[in-house]
Design an enzyme around this catalytic site. Sequence first.
Site, PDB file in Angstrom:
ATOM      1  N   GLY A 143       0.794  -1.223   0.000  1.00  0.00           N
ATOM      2  CA  GLY A 143       0.000   0.000   0.000  1.00  0.00           C
ATOM      3  C   GLY A 143       0.824   1.269   0.000  1.00  0.00           C
ATOM      4  CG  ASP A 155      -0.599  12.793  16.038  1.00  0.00           C
ATOM      5  OD1 ASP A 155      -0.986  13.158  14.914  1.00  0.00           O
ATOM      6  OD2 ASP A 155      -1.170  11.904  16.705  1.00  0.00           O
ATOM      7  CG  HIS A 197      -3.209   8.992  15.382  1.00  0.00           C
ATOM      8  ND1 HIS A 197      -2.232   9.930  15.155  1.00  0.00           N
ATOM      9  CD2 HIS A 197      -3.298   8.266  14.236  1.00  0.00           C
ATOM     10  CE1 HIS A 197      -1.747   9.775  13.928  1.00  0.00           C
ATOM     11  NE2 HIS A 197      -2.382   8.774  13.346  1.00  0.00           N
TER      12      HIS A 197
END
Length: 411
Positions: A102, A241, A268
């Site tokens: 992916g 983050d 998140h």
Amino acid sequence: MAATAAAATFSVGTTCSVGRKGVSTPQSKPCALRFTTQNPLKSFSGLKATSGSFACESESSFFGKESTAAIRASYALKAQKEASVVQQPQASYKVAVLGAAGGIGQPLALLIKMSPLVSSLHLYDIANVKGVAADLSHCNTPSQVLDFTGADELAKSLKGVDVVVIPAGVPRKPGMTRDDLFNINAGIVKTLIEAVADNCPDAFIHIISNPVNSTVPIAAEVLKQKGVYNPKKLFGVSTLDVVRANTFVAQKKNLKLIDVDVPVVGGHAGITILPLLSKTKPSVSLSDEEVAELTVRIQNAGTEVVEAKAGAGSATLSMAYAAARFVESSLRALDGDSDVYECSYVDSNLTELPFFASRIKIGKEGVEALIPSDLQGLTEYEQKALEALKPELKASIEKGIAFANKQTVAA
């Protein structure tokens, strides 16, 4: 990190002349100096300094045979002493990437392939993974690359693995929230975690598949149902983050990125992401407006990328970088490094919520300690934001738990 030890050798060949001033025919002999530095890379990000070694050899008659022998003996002794201190990284860990074909999986696999600590890299996906593995196998780094395709090969891909990384699932598209991904990605994560439980229950498990606020609780429930849940070894990868917070603060205050560290707590997704800007190291002075602006940008950074790609994908490259950083930290901890700290979304008792992202210390057995000090002495803005995120995070956790239990009942 492309090899167990990176070495650079600089050779200087010249003619060394020795004689008194006014002597026109000094004796000359070839003189060779070789300086060798060895630097066993411990982290692909270059954030952890390591020691090097130095050696010098001379074949000039200037010193005389006895002096040359003494110098060589001195450097040999020094090298022996340094060798006893500097531990060379050993490629001895197996890492599996589930969803390796992916948008996140491919660059993540490349970055993991660069680690000197990885001996075997297992790439799994439902399709198109053979080409990825063939491509990566040409990189001259220590790890062997193996590919596994489809459900029939999933169990085999997990045998003997030390770290499992799960970026599998569909990406966000414009207009989608992380919750919009839930129904698809929740089922994918559940299936993969069942296989992990059956084949490598002692492995570190890194969950990237969104919504992480829900998929980590799903994973925990599945592991509990299988009787192999170890809260110390289940991690929601919220490192992106932190990476974003560090980058945005450094840009805002014109700081060196390598010096900046901003703890990010909560969850998140959206407002559950809470950068503790007052805890930034080195300490920075930010106005109320700057704090609000930076906080909102960090919370919405994923959407910023989704919109910029205009339907062509989500934050795949930065996510792969952040995930590779977390993998490398885990490998360092497994390899005995006692100074590994990261922020991660884990089973937690720091708040009334069962899962919470905070700074943690990682050791050979997983989470060694939660770091509560980051939640002490918050500013009024941060304290209000912390209380505001809790209801949304609680709902996401409960949604994940309910999904896992509902699926069990249906089965």
